[in-house]
Design an enzyme around this catalytic site. Structure first.
Site, PDB file in Angstrom:
ATOM      1  CE  LYS A  84      33.673  50.628  52.049  1.00 39.30           C
ATOM      2  NZ  LYS A  84      32.719  49.756  51.346  1.00 39.30           N
ATOM      3  CD  GLU A 124      29.404  44.574  56.121  1.00 39.55           C
ATOM      4  OE1 GLU A 124      28.464  44.744  56.913  1.00 39.55           O
ATOM      5  OE2 GLU A 124      29.651  45.367  55.201  1.00 39.55           O
ATOM      6  CB  SER A 166      36.979  54.854  47.012  1.00 35.37           C
ATOM      7  OG  SER A 166      38.029  53.918  46.873  1.00 35.37           O
TER       8      SER A 166
HETATM    9  C1  LIG Z   1      38.867  52.817  50.098  1.00 36.09           C
HETATM   10  C2  LIG Z   1      37.886  51.779  49.672  1.00 36.09           C
HETATM   11  N1  LIG Z   1      37.450  51.785  48.406  1.00 36.09           N
HETATM   12  C3  LIG Z   1      36.580  50.862  47.965  1.00 36.09           C
HETATM   13  C4  LIG Z   1      36.116  49.852  48.774  1.00 36.09           C
HETATM   14  C5  LIG Z   1      35.186  48.837  48.201  1.00 36.09           C
HETATM   15  O1  LIG Z   1      33.868  48.965  48.626  1.00 36.09           O
HETATM   16  P1  LIG Z   1      32.749  49.531  47.678  1.00 36.09           P
HETATM   17  O2  LIG Z   1      32.814  48.751  46.416  1.00 36.09           O
HETATM   18  O3  LIG Z   1      31.499  49.312  48.434  1.00 36.09           O
HETATM   19  O4  LIG Z   1      33.003  50.969  47.440  1.00 36.09           O
HETATM   20  C6  LIG Z   1      36.536  49.807  50.103  1.00 36.09           C
HETATM   21  C7  LIG Z   1      36.045  48.758  51.023  1.00 36.09           C
HETATM   22  O5  LIG Z   1      36.475  48.522  52.081  1.00 36.09           O
HETATM   23  C8  LIG Z   1      37.445  50.803  50.564  1.00 36.09           C
HETATM   24  O6  LIG Z   1      37.885  50.797  51.826  1.00 36.09           O
END
Ligand SMILES: Cc1ncc(COP(=O)(O)O)c(C=O)c1O
Lengths: 394, 279
Positions: A88, A110, A376
């Site tokens: 993020k 948000e 992620s």
């Molecule tokens: C670690 C992590 N992965 C994925 C997501 C999902 O968001 P996005 O689909 O925008 O990557 C989030 C959202 O809070 C997250 O914290």
């Protein structure tokens, strides 16, 4: 070519379905975002912060024990090692620099899992700018450590008490705040959702993920092209970043992993590409979960970051056109995958990310395939959820 | 620009065979117009027809019927909560059309639907327009349908059917864009009184008055109704001084929430706003 057009559409998806009250702000962004973000000074500052503050490049790690288990080659793109623990922050660094150049003095955001809220609070602290984060009342409870982190960083966390009290409602509240504060405020959206230019702007800031993947994979294997890329999709920002430089390379499979919650047919799910139909959510024409009468359905997932009834318009286009394949993963499978990854590789993933790992069990592949999983985020924020399931899964 | 022309003449389009009730209204009356907003199916599902009939009887000039929506991003808590209640009561667009058809037998008051564009998309854009015309709806307000998308995809459909579309202007809308909106709007322009969602604040500031004056001086083709933050006689009277009329929503819904006598409350509310002494 898969790219957004000048009106903000990917095929039939996208656009800017916003009330007139938001028009000046959104129009200013539409007019300026490319010029500002492609400016040399901007790029220098952005790249500098990604390197020295976020800690990029994030490693591309060959997960040998995982590869052995699945009988193919699996690399992990370690976004969990970024400052604040998820992808993020790539976006919030970009957007705070954008906000500064637009002369904005107040930031709203948000958040669902709290990762985007923390990443926003972090860059606001870094720049000395006021920060207000809207968060669903239910998420405030289930992601308590991140609420404390935001507060420690000086942000005000405002509970969204309407609707399902999760991410969609936090987004509604942030939009209302922006309507009421049109002059001094920039809204840092946390995913590739919202009106044009947000989906494209956020995808560009996150595209550093696949930009690095290309040269890193080349270093590892001699080829910059994996067989496929696997990423979880809430709104779709980590997936968009991980796909970005491979979008127009049809040899590379794009695997989008959504949250099935208690199961696709359970009525408690967030698997938008399966359960969604075409419509409008948060200013974008895309796929979303809704009733035949057009009321947006309250989604469900154990993971607050995937608990969203829509997906970004890029992903709607990728899935609708068959460019990306979607896999949905239940709460239970995601929890299992988190424990499995912890024991196999010594990495505790975020619950969102755990969905991407669980997809390995459902994927068709060959032994000579090379897949990259976008890791992620890390699992610190989800520890209390994991502990609850310890007896069952640990 | 059609400067100097009477509004009623300037925006009549030859295509419309039966005169739209909004056009008829504005041809007859150019000041002190009162438009009351309420949420269909609130407080109870069947109240829609009672409320329309009572408002018409109390002499409001036009009525704006909210189509309850799960995610009304331009609305404040009062309207959102009334919408949630209406949805719980089982309100759907089809039910609403049925109710409007019923009440049309009793009144010729102009009726405008207000809702979000996703509702129209799911009903089917053409089907929605046809059904509106069939049950006697005169206009629509879809705050999240931007003028670019309207002009590109939907303008023809609405204009062919003679279903009017009102667009919003705000203190931040540029002069060029206001001219464009005046050109696309049919019926009236919805003039948002301040940078806000519905139901915010009370009272009108000097900054707002400057905005009202600025728009007044533009001599727009279409009548303007000022909405957001209009809640009582005082704010209604100010709005009427600077525009052709006013729109009241949240304050009316609050009054409905607190009563067991809908018809009595509605009559009193309208008298209060008009500045007539309540009985
Ligand atoms: C670690 C992590 N992965 C994925 C997501 C999902 O968001 P996005 O689909 O925008 O990557 C989030 C959202 O809070 C997250 O914290």
């Amino acid at each position: 070519m898969i790219a957004v057009n000048d009106k903000g559409y990917y095929g039939e998806f996208g656009g800017a379905y916003i009330p007139e009250m938001l028009h000046p702000n959104v129009e200013e962004l539409q007019r300026c975002y490319l010029e500002i973000s492609e400016d040399q000074e901007f790029q220098k500052e952005f790249r500098g912060l990604l390197k020295d503050y976020v800690g990029r490049p994030s490693p591309l790690y060959l997960a040998e024990r995982l590869s052995e288990h699945y009988g193919m080659t699996i690399y992990l793109k370690r976004e969990d090692l970024n400052h604040t623990g998820a992808h993020k922050i790539n976006n919030t660094i970009g957007q705070i620099l954008m906000a500064k150049r637009l002369g904005k003095t107040r930031i709203i955001a948000e958040t669902g899992a709290g990762q985007h809220g923390v990443a926003t609070a972090t860059v606001c602290a870094l720049m000395g700018i006021e920060c207000i984060v809207y968060m669903g009342a239910i998420d405030i409870e289930r992601q308590a450590p991140n609420v404390s982190r935001m507060r420690m960083l000086g942000a005000e966390v405002r509970p969204a008490l309407s609707g399902s009290q999760t991410l969609k409602d936090a987004t509604n509240e942030a939009i209302r705040d922006w309507i009421s504060n049109p002059v001094d405020t920039h809204y840092i959206i946390g995913s590739v959702v919202g009106p044009h230019p947000y989906p494209d702007m956020v995808a560009r800031f996150q595209s550093v993920i696949s930009e690095e993947m290309k040269w890193q994979l080349e270093e590892h294997t001699g080829s910059s092209h994996p067989s496929g890329i696997i990423a979880c999709v809430g709104g779709g920002s980590n997936a968009a970043g991980a796909y970005y430089h491979y979008l127009n390379d049809p040899e590379v499979r794009l695997v989008a992993v959504e949250a099935a919650g208690h199961g696709i047919d359970s009525g408690h799910s967030a698997a938008t590409s399966v359960l969604g139909t075409k419509g409008i959510i948060h200013g974008s024409r895309t796929l979303l979960m809704q009733t035949p009468d057009g009321q947006i359905v309250e989604p469900y997932s154990i993971s607050a970051g995937l608990d969203y009834p829509g997906i970004g318009p890029l992903h709607a286009h990728l899935i609708d056109s068959g460019r990306a394949e979607a896999i949905s993963i239940t709460d239970e499978a995601a929890l299992k995958a988190a424990f499995f990854l912890a024991r196999k590789e010594g990495i505790i993933p975020a619950l969102e990310t755990a969905h991407a790992f669980a997809a390995l069990d459902h994927l068709e592949y060959n032994a000579d395939d090379v897949f990259i999983v976008c890791l992620s985020g890390r699992g610190d924020k989800d520890l209390s959820t994991y502990i609850k399931h310890f007896d069952q899964l640990g | 620009m059609a400067e100097g022309l009477l509004p009623a003449i300037a925006y009549l389009r030859p295509k419309t065979i039966n005169m739209n009730r909004l056009d008829q209204l504005f041809a007859e009356k150019q000041s002190n117009l009162l438009n009351i907003y309420f949420t269909a199916g609130y407080p109870a599902l069947e109240d829609t027809t009672t409320i329309i009939a009572a408002l018409a009887k109390a002499g409001v000039d036009l009525i704006e019927i909210g189509m309850p929506y799960s995610d009304p991003m331009a609305d404040g808590p009062t309207i959102q909560e009334s919408g949630m209640q209406a949805l719980k009561n089982g309100m759907t667009l089809e039910t609403l059309f049925g109710q409007v058809a019923d009440v049309r037998a009793q009144t010729d008051v102009p009726l405008v639907l207000m809702g979000y564009f996703n509702q129209v998309m799911q009903y089917g854009e053409q089907a929605f327009v046809d059904r509106c015309v069939a049950v006697g709806i005169d206009g629509v307000i879809l705050p999240d349908l931007p003028i670019f998308e309207y002009e590109t995809f939907y303008r023809q459909m609405f204009e062919d059917a003679g279903l009017h579309v009102s667009f919003l202007i705000t203190p931040q809308t540029s002069e060029d864009r206001i001219r464009k909106i005046d050109d696309l709007t049919r019926g009236f322009i919805y003039m948002v009184s301040d940078s806000s969602i519905t139901g915010a604040k009370s009272g009108i500031s000097d900054r707002q008055l400057a905005y009202f004056n600025r728009i007044n001086a533009m001599q727009l083709e279409h009548p303007r109704l000022i909405g957001f933050g209009i809640s009582n006689h005082e704010t209604y009277a100010i709005a009427c001084r600077y525009a052709q009329g006013a729109i009241i929503g949240s304050a009316f819904i609050k009054a409905l929430a607190e009563t067991t006598d809908l018809e009595g409350t509605i009559a009193e509310f309208v008298q209060m706003v008009r500045g007539e002494v309540a009985v």
